[in-house]
Design an enzyme around this catalytic site. Structure first.
Site, PDB file in Angstrom:
ATOM      1  N   SER A  50      75.494  45.578  34.715  1.00 16.16           N
ATOM      2  CA  SER A  50      76.246  45.306  35.735  1.00 16.16           C
ATOM      3  C   SER A  50      77.797  45.474  35.256  1.00 16.16           C
ATOM      4  CB  SER A  50      76.289  43.945  36.230  1.00 16.16           C
ATOM      5  OG  SER A  50      76.801  42.887  35.328  1.00 16.16           O
ATOM      6  N   ASP A  83      74.053  48.509  37.479  1.00 17.53           N
ATOM      7  CA  ASP A  83      73.877  47.847  38.704  1.00 17.53           C
ATOM      8  C   ASP A  83      74.978  47.523  39.482  1.00 17.53           C
ATOM      9  OD1 ASP A  83      72.052  46.346  40.212  1.00 17.53           O
ATOM     10  OD2 ASP A  83      72.338  44.333  38.795  1.00 17.53           O
ATOM     11  N   HIS A  84      74.882  48.016  40.721  1.00 17.94           N
ATOM     12  CA  HIS A  84      76.086  47.419  41.725  1.00 17.94           C
ATOM     13  C   HIS A  84      77.222  47.942  41.271  1.00 17.94           C
ATOM     14  CE1 HIS A  84      73.840  44.749  44.197  1.00 17.94           C
ATOM     15  NE2 HIS A  84      73.457  44.316  43.145  1.00 17.94           N
ATOM     16  N   GLY A 183      70.862  35.466  42.614  1.00 14.69           N
ATOM     17  CA  GLY A 183      71.135  33.934  42.251  1.00 14.69           C
ATOM     18  C   GLY A 183      70.083  33.243  42.563  1.00 14.69           C
ATOM     19  N   LYS A 186      67.932  31.100  46.905  1.00 12.43           N
ATOM     20  CA  LYS A 186      67.921  32.117  47.877  1.00 12.43           C
ATOM     21  C   LYS A 186      67.648  31.548  49.590  1.00 12.43           C
ATOM     22  CE  LYS A 186      66.132  35.163  44.092  1.00 12.43           C
ATOM     23  NZ  LYS A 186      67.497  35.718  43.779  1.00 12.43           N
ATOM     24  N   SER A 216      64.314  37.322  41.837  1.00 16.47           N
ATOM     25  CA  SER A 216      63.903  36.532  40.668  1.00 16.47           C
ATOM     26  C   SER A 216      63.106  35.230  41.545  1.00 16.47           C
ATOM     27  CB  SER A 216      64.819  35.751  40.160  1.00 16.47           C
ATOM     28  OG  SER A 216      65.484  36.660  39.053  1.00 16.47           O
ATOM     29  N   ASP A 258      67.272  39.307  37.263  1.00 17.74           N
ATOM     30  CA  ASP A 258      68.378  38.806  36.335  1.00 17.74           C
ATOM     31  C   ASP A 258      68.222  37.486  36.290  1.00 17.74           C
ATOM     32  OD1 ASP A 258      70.518  38.307  34.979  1.00 17.74           O
ATOM     33  OD2 ASP A 258      72.020  39.226  36.328  1.00 17.74           O
ATOM     34  N   ARG A 262      68.039  34.718  33.041  1.00 19.54           N
ATOM     35  CA  ARG A 262      69.232  33.553  32.653  1.00 19.54           C
ATOM     36  C   ARG A 262      68.558  32.044  32.453  1.00 19.54           C
ATOM     37  NH1 ARG A 262      74.404  35.333  36.486  1.00 19.54           N
ATOM     38  NH2 ARG A 262      74.261  37.548  35.884  1.00 19.54           N
ATOM     39  N   ARG A 283      70.554  30.728  15.892  1.00 23.40           N
ATOM     40  CA  ARG A 283      69.175  31.490  15.654  1.00 23.40           C
ATOM     41  C   ARG A 283      68.144  30.413  16.238  1.00 23.40           C
ATOM     42  NH1 ARG A 283      69.917  33.421   9.631  1.00 23.40           N
ATOM     43  NH2 ARG A 283      70.522  31.251   9.727  1.00 23.40           N
TER      44      ARG A 283
HETATM   45  P1  13P Z   1      68.122  37.885  40.899  1.00 22.94           P
HETATM   46  O1  13P Z   1      69.613  37.249  41.054  1.00 22.94           O
HETATM   47  O2  13P Z   1      67.311  37.571  41.877  1.00 22.94           O
HETATM   48  O3  13P Z   1      67.564  37.930  39.617  1.00 22.94           O
HETATM   49  O4  13P Z   1      68.658  39.545  41.340  1.00 22.94           O
HETATM   50  C1  13P Z   1      69.272  40.398  40.660  1.00 22.94           C
HETATM   51  C2  13P Z   1      69.680  41.858  40.999  1.00 22.94           C
HETATM   52  O5  13P Z   1      69.202  42.116  42.285  1.00 22.94           O
HETATM   53  C3  13P Z   1      70.479  42.656  40.089  1.00 22.94           C
HETATM   54  O6  13P Z   1      70.905  43.684  40.794  1.00 22.94           O
HETATM   55  O1  G3H Z   2      73.143  41.657  40.949  1.00 19.40           O
HETATM   56  C1  G3H Z   2      73.607  41.060  40.345  1.00 19.40           C
HETATM   57  C2  G3H Z   2      73.282  40.865  38.897  1.00 19.40           C
HETATM   58  O2  G3H Z   2      72.594  39.544  38.937  1.00 19.40           O
HETATM   59  C3  G3H Z   2      74.551  40.915  37.970  1.00 19.40           C
HETATM   60  O3  G3H Z   2      75.296  39.694  37.881  1.00 19.40           O
HETATM   61  O4  G3H Z   2      77.576  40.481  37.959  1.00 19.40           O
HETATM   62  O5  G3H Z   2      77.098  38.482  36.970  1.00 19.40           O
HETATM   63  O6  G3H Z   2      76.534  40.408  35.814  1.00 19.40           O
HETATM   64  P1  G3H Z   2      76.811  39.795  37.046  1.00 19.40           P
HETATM   65 ZN    ZN Z   3      71.518  43.245  42.855  1.00 20.22          ZN
END
Ligand code: 13P
Ligand code: G3H
Ligand code: ZN
Length: 314
Positions: A50, A83-84, A183, A186, A216, A258, A262, A283
């Site tokens: 991202s 991503d995005h 996130g 949801k 997720s 994602d 996390r 570690r």
């Molecule tokens: P999640 O927050 O559900 O893991 O989605 C991640 C996502 O769509 C990244 O583009």
């Molecule tokens: O779609 C979102 C992903 O979880 C990326 O999130 O912009 O915090 O890296 P981020």
């Molecule tokens: Zn996304």
């Protein structure tokens, strides 16, 4: 080096009723956890970065880490995806940096502008062998750098718009808002996806790969550990695993994950900190986090149906 774009992967996923996992990477441990799982399960892989990840770790570090993963796994087809991407310049930068796929997320713009922005990225990416993911409808949830909407049910992708969008924009895959959000929060009540919308879109675009963001599951194992060891995520709720499996058998060819990465990492770090307060060797807490990510990703690959499918996607 087996860096590929998504063309063959999506063709196989579509025709054989599975989806490829697209996992977000921000550092070495997360990447290693994912890639070890992929290697053990012989699954195709989409690693994604991202803008936030790029700002945190820098593209040079992330690319170097991903390159090692690619070099060490010549039998695994690996896509690296932005991503995005929020505008043309960001997408251009990632294409120029050697990514094999970029997402232009202009879904917050009016329909015609979304087409125009996407088309511009397609015209730059395609001659360079890079595929483009676009988005229709708006996802819920608000995360750093990814702005969504609050009521997901009101902003689903409109099946009547998809044919025009795909034809005019030239995109290679389409993220469709279908009730998920980014996130860990949801759903407020019963989790529900708009499978009817996915099916209607699939019927209008036969053979065309769809993407599900916000996928997720917010696994109880990690949520419970986080809450047990001083965290505060009591109302976190994700997409049920059966729903992920069901979507993967439909036209959804890419499933974005994602938050589960996390949470796996955070849960294990919290556990080590709580159980071994004298520990200060990174570690000793990042290692268990990486291992938890590996096991969790292996589980996902079976859920998505892509375990064992690496060879056919090459
Ligand atoms: P999640 O927050 O559900 O893991 O989605 C991640 C996502 O769509 C990244 O583009
Ligand atoms: O779609 C979102 C992903 O979880 C990326 O999130 O912009 O915090 O890296 P981020
Ligand atoms: Zn996304």
């Amino acid at each position: 080096m087996t860096l590929v774009n998504t063309k063959k992967m999506f063709e196989m996923a579509y025709n054989n009723g599975y989806a490829v996992g697209a996992f977000n990477v921000n550092n070495m441990e997360i990447t290693q956890g994912i890639v070890t799982a992929i290697a053990e399960e012989q699954a195709p892989l989409i690693l994604q970065v991202s803008r936030g990840a790029r700002a945190y770790a820098s593209i040079s570090y992330l690319k170097a880490i991903i390159n090692v993963a690619v070099e060490e796994n010549p039998d695994i087809p690996i896509v690296i995806n932005l991503d995005h991407g929020d505008n043309f310049e960001t997408c251009k930068q990632f294409v120029d940096d050697g990514f094999t796929s970029v997402m232009i997320d202009a879904s917050a713009h009016p329909f015609e502008e979304n087409i125009k922005f996407t088309r511009k990225v397609v015209e730059y990416a395609h001659p360079r062998g890079v595929v483009v993911e676009a988005e229709l409808g708006q996802l819920g949830g608000i995360e750093e750098d990814v702005v969504g909407v609050n009521d997901v049910s009101k902003n689903l992708a409109d099946p009547d718009h998809v044919v025009e969008f795909v034809e005019k924009s030239g995109c290679d895959s389409l993220a469709v808002a279908c009730g998920t959000s980014h996130g860990a929060y949801k759903f407020k009540s019963e989790p529900k996806l708009a499978f009817d919308v996915i099916q209607k879109i699939a019927d209008k675009l036969p053979g065309f790969p769809l993407v599900m963001h916000g996928s997720s599951s917010v696994l109880a194992e990690f949520k419970d550990l986080i809450n047990k060891y001083g965290g505060d995520m009591p109302n976190a709720m994700g997409v049920p695993e059966e729903a992920i499996s069901k979507a993967a058998k439909m036209a959804i060819c890419k499933v974005n994950i994602d938050t589960d990465l996390r949470m796996a990492l955070t849960a294990k770090i919290r556990q080590v900190f709580a159980e071994k307060p004298s520990e200060f060797d990174p570690r000793k807490y990042l290692g268990p986090g990486r291992e938890a990510i590996k096991e969790m990703v292996k589980h996902k690959l079976h859920l998505l149906g892509c375990a064992g499918k690496a060879a056919e996607c090459m």
